[in-house]
Design an enzyme around this catalytic site. Structure first.
Site, PDB file in Angstrom:
ATOM      1  N   TYR A 174       0.908  -1.021  -0.065  1.00 22.37           N
ATOM      2  CA  TYR A 174      -0.074   0.350  -0.274  1.00 22.37           C
ATOM      3  C   TYR A 174       0.302   1.322  -0.363  1.00 22.37           C
ATOM      4  O   TYR A 174       2.294   0.964   0.549  1.00 22.37           O
ATOM      5  CB  TYR A 174      -1.122  -0.110   1.267  1.00 22.37           C
ATOM      6  CG  TYR A 174      -0.479  -0.315   2.750  1.00 22.37           C
ATOM      7  CD1 TYR A 174       0.149   0.995   2.979  1.00 22.37           C
ATOM      8  CD2 TYR A 174       0.068  -1.204   3.667  1.00 22.37           C
ATOM      9  CE1 TYR A 174       1.060   1.450   3.938  1.00 22.37           C
ATOM     10  CE2 TYR A 174       0.458  -1.350   4.767  1.00 22.37           C
ATOM     11  CZ  TYR A 174       0.173  -0.019   4.912  1.00 22.37           C
ATOM     12  OH  TYR A 174       0.958   0.644   6.018  1.00 22.37           O
ATOM     13  N   ASN A 184       7.873   2.517  14.969  1.00 27.82           N
ATOM     14  CA  ASN A 184       8.227   0.838  14.139  1.00 27.82           C
ATOM     15  C   ASN A 184       7.056   1.864  13.253  1.00 27.82           C
ATOM     16  O   ASN A 184       6.557   0.487  12.459  1.00 27.82           O
ATOM     17  CB  ASN A 184       8.484   0.168  15.358  1.00 27.82           C
ATOM     18  CG  ASN A 184       6.454   0.366  16.193  1.00 27.82           C
ATOM     19  OD1 ASN A 184       5.580   0.867  15.809  1.00 27.82           O
ATOM     20  ND2 ASN A 184       5.989  -0.589  16.382  1.00 27.82           N
ATOM     21  N   GLY A 185       6.640   2.713  12.250  1.00 25.96           N
ATOM     22  CA  GLY A 185       5.383   3.019  12.358  1.00 25.96           C
ATOM     23  C   GLY A 185       3.816   3.321  12.878  1.00 25.96           C
ATOM     24  O   GLY A 185       3.176   3.175  11.525  1.00 25.96           O
ATOM     25  N   HIS A 192      -4.264   8.099  13.216  1.00 31.58           N
ATOM     26  CA  HIS A 192      -3.903   8.899  11.970  1.00 31.58           C
ATOM     27  C   HIS A 192      -5.906   8.454  11.507  1.00 31.58           C
ATOM     28  O   HIS A 192      -6.065   7.289  12.076  1.00 31.58           O
ATOM     29  CB  HIS A 192      -3.466   8.765  10.894  1.00 31.58           C
ATOM     30  CG  HIS A 192      -3.933   7.345  10.300  1.00 31.58           C
ATOM     31  ND1 HIS A 192      -4.299   6.882   9.384  1.00 31.58           N
ATOM     32  CD2 HIS A 192      -3.076   6.554  11.045  1.00 31.58           C
ATOM     33  CE1 HIS A 192      -4.133   5.719   8.887  1.00 31.58           C
ATOM     34  NE2 HIS A 192      -3.085   5.230  10.105  1.00 31.58           N
ATOM     35  N   CYS A 201      -1.441   1.051  13.380  1.00 29.39           N
ATOM     36  CA  CYS A 201      -2.001   2.540  13.752  1.00 29.39           C
ATOM     37  C   CYS A 201      -3.776   2.215  14.189  1.00 29.39           C
ATOM     38  O   CYS A 201      -4.151   0.911  14.139  1.00 29.39           O
ATOM     39  CB  CYS A 201      -2.195   3.108  12.289  1.00 29.39           C
ATOM     40  SG  CYS A 201      -0.764   4.185  11.734  1.00 29.39           S
ATOM     41  N   ASN A 207      -6.726   4.188  13.670  1.00 21.81           N
ATOM     42  CA  ASN A 207      -7.716   4.666  13.228  1.00 21.81           C
ATOM     43  C   ASN A 207      -8.767   5.436  13.227  1.00 21.81           C
ATOM     44  O   ASN A 207      -9.425   4.985  14.393  1.00 21.81           O
ATOM     45  CB  ASN A 207      -8.130   3.724  12.520  1.00 21.81           C
ATOM     46  CG  ASN A 207      -7.080   3.219  11.002  1.00 21.81           C
ATOM     47  OD1 ASN A 207      -7.128   2.561   9.788  1.00 21.81           O
ATOM     48  ND2 ASN A 207      -5.640   3.919  10.687  1.00 21.81           N
TER      49      ASN A 207
END
Length: 387
Positions: free
Chosen positions: A298, A311-312, A316, A334, A336
Site C-alpha cells: 500500500y 516502528n510506523g 491518524h 496504526c 484509525n
C-alpha cells in the site's frame, strides 16, 4: 686619673645613646626592616611550560612574600582571559574556560616585601583533542511538552567515558521530581542519553537542563564541543488510553475524560500488524502523511497523523476503515479514527504525550523505535545510568 675617668664616662653615655636611637628607629613603623624583607616567590598552576592542560579547570598564579600588582593571561591573538584577584592580592584565578590547542602566556608583576618587582612570565599549552563531539538536546528553550517526554542528549560520536559525561549533566525542576539518566544503544554512530522521571512529570513543572560538556574528556581522544542548556515547561497532563479490545480511544486531560472515539487497531491475527501494547510517546505530527508498505503493498496519503513510535505506528484518520472503527481491528498497526475525530485529537497532541496501548498480543520494546523508556521498570531504568 680624674681626667681618664671623665673620658670613659663620656664614651659610655655616647654608646647608650646610639643603642637607644637604633632601638627607637626599629619601633618607628610597621615596615619590615630592610635586612629582614623577603623577595616575592611566584608559583603557577599549571606549572610553567605544561602541556595537555584541561580547558575547563581554573588556572592561577600566586605569590608568597608579596602581592600581585598586575596580572594578564593572554592567547596568541592578545585576548585576555577573564579572572580576578583574591582580597589580599596574593592569588589570581581564571573565571572562564580556555580554548583547545592554545598557547597561553602570563604577564604582569609581583612585588615582594623587599619592594622589588618580579615579572610574571612563561605559559602553558592546552589539550589538543583528537575529535570534538557535539551533543544536541531534544527539547528547546520555551517549549511545552507532554508528561512522558524524556530529556535526550544525542551525541554525534561515541562516548566512551559515560561517567565523566553524566557527571556534567543536571536537571533542575520547579517541584521535586525523581528521575535518572540512562544510556541507550548508540544510533548512527553516536551515543545518546535520556533523563526519565520515575513517574510521569507533574503537570506544569518548569524544567532547566544544563549539560556542561565543553572540555569534558569523553575518552578515546574525544572531547566535548560545547555546553548545551534548555529551559522548558511540562504542559497539561494528557493521556491517551487505547484499549484495543474496546475498539475505542479515550483521551484524559488533567484527570478528566475529554474524548471517547471509536477506533480500529492492528489486526490481531497477524503479529506484524499488531499495535504494540505499552506506553508509547508522541514525537511528531503531520497534517498529511504518506504511508507505504512494500510488504503489504500500500501507498496512501493519510491526514491528521500523530506519530507514537518509530516502528510506523500513528494515530491518524483513515476513511477506508470507517466501517470497522468501534467494532473490529483491521489496521496495519496504526490507530484509525474518522476524519473529524482524528483532527480533533491532532489539535490537542503535544510532543511527549503518553499513549497507553493495552489489549494486544505483542509488547512494545527497544526494537520499536527511539523512545522505549517507559517499557522498563524504574529499577531497570536506573541500571542504565553510568553513576
Amino acid at each position: 686619673m680624674r681626667r681618664l675617668l671623665l673620658v670613659l664616662a663620656v664614651i659610655a653615655v655616647g654608646t647608650v645613646g646610639v643603642v637607644t636611637a637604633a632601638t627607637a628607629a626599629g619601633r618607628g613603623g610597621d615596615s619590615t626592616p630592610a635586612l629582614l624583607a623577603r623577595a616575592a616567590t611566584v608559583a603557577y598552576e599549571p606549572a610553567a611550560q605544561a602541556t595537555g592542560v584541561g580547558v575547563r579547570s581554573p588556572v592561577s598564579v600566586s605569590v608568597t612574600n608579596g602581592i600581585l600588582e598586575q596580572v594578564a593571561l593572554t592567547n596568541p591573538q592578545g585576548e585576555q582571559v577573564e579572572g580576578a584577584l583574591n582580597a589580599d592580592r596574593t592569588t589570581w584565578t581564571s573565571s572562564e574556560p580556555l580554548g583547545y590547542d592554545t598557547e597561553y602566556t602570563w604577564s604582569g608583576t609581583a612585588k615582594g616585601e623587599d619592594g622589588v618587582g618580579e615579572p610574571l612570565a612563561g605559559g602553558f599549552h592546552t589539550v589538543v583533542p583528537g575529535t570534538v563531539v557535539r551533543g544536541v538536546l531534544n527539547i528547546g528553550d520555551d517549549r511545552t511538552v507532554g508528561i512522558a517526554a524524556p530529556i535526550e542528549i544525542q551525541f554525534n560520536g561515541h562516548v566512551e567515558d559515560r561517567t565523566a559525561v553524566e557527571q556534567a549533566l543536571s536537571v533542575q525542576t520547579s517541584v521535586p521530581v525523581e528521575g535518572a539518566w540512562g544510556w541507550l544503544p548508540d544510533e548512527n554512530g553516536g551515543s545518546r542519553v535520556h533523563w526519565r522521571p520515575k513517574e510521569y512529570w507533574p503537570a506544569y513543572t518548569k524544567v532547566s537542563v544544563a549539560a556542561k560538556l565543553y572540555g569534558v574528556d569523553y575518552g578515546g581522544g574525544k572531547y566535548g564541543a560545547a555546553d548545551v542548556t534548555s529551559d522548558f515547561e511540562i504542559g497539561r497532563a494528557q493521556i491517551v488510553k487505547a484499549d484495543a479490545r474496546s475498539h475505542r480511544m479515550v483521551v484524559e486531560r488533567d484527570g478528566k475524560q475529554v474524548a471517547d472515539y471509536p477506533a480500529s487497531y492492528g489486526l490481531a491475527s497477524d503479529p506484524n500488524r499488531n499495535t504494540r501494547s505499552g506506553i508509547h510517546v508522541v514525537t511528531e505530527k503531520f497534517t498529511d502523511k504518506r504511508m507505504t508498505s512494500a510488504q503489504y503493498g500500500y501507498d496512501v496519503m493519510e491526514k491528521w497523523a500523530v506519530r507514537m513510535s518509530n516502528n510506523g505506528e500513528f494515530i491518524h484518520a483513515n476513511p477506508a476503515s470507517a466501517n470497522a472503527q468501534g467494532s473490529s481491528n483491521v489496521t496495519h498497526g496504526c490507530v484509525n479514527l474518522s476524519l473529524e475525530n482524528a483532527r480533533s485529537y491532532y489539535d490537542t497532541a503535544l510532543y511527549g504525550d503518553p499513549v497507553e496501548v493495552t489489549g494486544t498480543p505483542v509488547q512494545l520494546s527497544a526494537r520499536d523505535g527511539d523512545i522505549w523508556d517507559w517499557t522498563l521498570s524504574w529499577d531497570q531504568w536506573q541500571q542504565l545510568s553510568a553513576l
